[in-house]
Design a protein around this motif. Structure first.
Motif, mmCIF file in Angstrom:
data_model
loop_
_atom_site.group_PDB
_atom_site.id
_atom_site.type_symbol
_atom_site.label_atom_id
_atom_site.label_comp_id
_atom_site.label_asym_id
_atom_site.label_seq_id
_atom_site.Cartn_x
_atom_site.Cartn_y
_atom_site.Cartn_z
ATOM 1 N N GLY A 54 -1.997 4.025 -6.448
ATOM 2 C CA GLY A 54 -3.018 3.327 -5.678
ATOM 3 C C GLY A 54 -2.476 2.592 -4.478
ATOM 4 O O GLY A 54 -1.607 3.079 -3.754
ATOM 5 N N GLY A 55 -2.969 1.386 -4.282
ATOM 6 C CA GLY A 55 -2.643 0.591 -3.106
ATOM 7 C C GLY A 55 -1.177 0.224 -3.001
ATOM 8 O O GLY A 55 -0.624 0.164 -1.907
ATOM 9 N N GLU A 56 -0.539 -0.020 -4.124
ATOM 10 C CA GLU A 56 0.876 -0.407 -4.098
ATOM 11 C C GLU A 56 1.735 0.703 -3.511
ATOM 12 O O GLU A 56 2.596 0.464 -2.667
ATOM 13 C CB GLU A 56 1.343 -0.750 -5.511
ATOM 14 N N ALA A 57 1.507 1.919 -3.944
ATOM 15 C CA ALA A 57 2.278 3.052 -3.418
ATOM 16 C C ALA A 57 1.959 3.280 -1.953
ATOM 17 O O ALA A 57 2.852 3.555 -1.147
ATOM 18 C CB ALA A 57 1.982 4.305 -4.225
ATOM 19 N N LEU A 58 0.706 3.154 -1.583
ATOM 20 C CA LEU A 58 0.309 3.372 -0.194
ATOM 21 C C LEU A 58 0.917 2.323 0.722
ATOM 22 O O LEU A 58 1.407 2.643 1.806
ATOM 23 C CB LEU A 58 -1.214 3.370 -0.076
ATOM 24 N N ARG A 59 0.926 1.058 0.281
ATOM 25 C CA ARG A 59 1.520 -0.008 1.095
ATOM 26 C C ARG A 59 2.995 0.262 1.335
ATOM 27 O O ARG A 59 3.494 0.116 2.454
ATOM 28 C CB ARG A 59 1.349 -1.361 0.410
ATOM 29 N N GLY A 60 3.717 0.650 0.295
ATOM 30 C CA GLY A 60 5.146 0.928 0.453
ATOM 31 C C GLY A 60 5.394 2.096 1.379
ATOM 32 O O GLY A 60 6.286 2.064 2.228
ATOM 33 N N PHE A 61 4.598 3.142 1.232
ATOM 34 C CA PHE A 61 4.758 4.317 2.071
ATOM 35 C C PHE A 61 4.489 3.990 3.532
ATOM 36 O O PHE A 61 5.254 4.358 4.419
ATOM 37 C CB PHE A 61 3.826 5.426 1.589
ATOM 38 N N VAL A 62 3.414 3.281 3.793
ATOM 39 C CA VAL A 62 3.047 2.943 5.167
ATOM 40 C C VAL A 62 4.074 1.991 5.774
ATOM 41 O O VAL A 62 4.521 2.185 6.913
ATOM 42 C CB VAL A 62 1.621 2.344 5.225
ATOM 43 N N ALA A 63 4.469 0.960 5.036
ATOM 44 C CA ALA A 63 5.422 -0.017 5.572
ATOM 45 C C ALA A 63 6.752 0.652 5.906
ATOM 46 O O ALA A 63 7.303 0.436 6.991
ATOM 47 C CB ALA A 63 5.629 -1.145 4.565
ATOM 48 N N ASN A 64 7.275 1.443 5.000
ATOM 49 C CA ASN A 64 8.548 2.108 5.262
ATOM 50 C C ASN A 64 8.417 3.164 6.350
ATOM 51 O O ASN A 64 9.317 3.330 7.166
ATOM 52 C CB ASN A 64 9.102 2.743 3.990
ATOM 53 N N GLY A 65 7.313 3.870 6.361
ATOM 54 C CA GLY A 65 7.119 4.890 7.382
ATOM 55 C C GLY A 65 7.027 4.297 8.770
ATOM 56 O O GLY A 65 7.678 4.765 9.710
ATOM 57 N N PHE A 66 6.232 3.231 8.922
ATOM 58 C CA PHE A 66 6.089 2.625 10.236
ATOM 59 C C PHE A 66 7.358 1.895 10.665
ATOM 60 O O PHE A 66 7.639 1.797 11.854
ATOM 61 C CB PHE A 66 4.893 1.677 10.280
#
Length: 138
Positions: A54-66
């Protein structure tokens, strides 16, 4: 869709050959498959402990990606710079030179290797940028 049509036909043939399953056959089949189902359920539970959803995985992916995008842009621009002019464009613009022990200017290959060694921590971080979003293995 083509492979699924073949599977559908095969499933229909199997269903036609075995129209009904007796309770005894169902119990016997369940007993045979039960350990495998339990193993799969335990494996899935273990995987879900190590991978947030959910949101936890998405936040990590977006933060590291950006966070990695500007670093990648800097690395690409810097690599182009050291390949264009030995030592890099900024070094040349400052009227400096990177020289070897004998006083001669370094070549493009040595300049690129020097650049990649200097940026190796960032390259290592980018190589494993997806790992922090999955949390610590348990």
């Amino acid at each position: 869709m083509e492979p699924f049509l073949g599977m559908r036909r095969r499933a229909a043939e199997i269903a036609a050959r075995y129209p009904a399953v007796s309770p005894d056959e169902f119990a016997r089949a369940s007993a045979i498959v039960a350990p495998q189902i339990q193993d799969l359920a335990a494996e899935r539970a273990n995987v879900s402990k190590n991978f947030p959803t959910g949101g936890e995985a998405l936040r990590g992916f977006v933060a590291n990606g950006f966070a990695s995008i500007p670093v990648l842009v800097s690395i690409v621009c810097g690599l182009i710079s050291v390949l264009a002019v030995p030592g890099g464009l900024v070094t040349r613009a400052l009227r400096h030179a990177v020289v070897r022990r004998d006083g001669r200017e370094i070549g493009r290959a040595r300049s690129a290797i020097r650049f990649l060694v200097a940026w190796s921590p960032a390259l290592a971080w980018i190589a494993c940028v997806g790992v922090p979003m999955f949390g610590e293995p348990q």
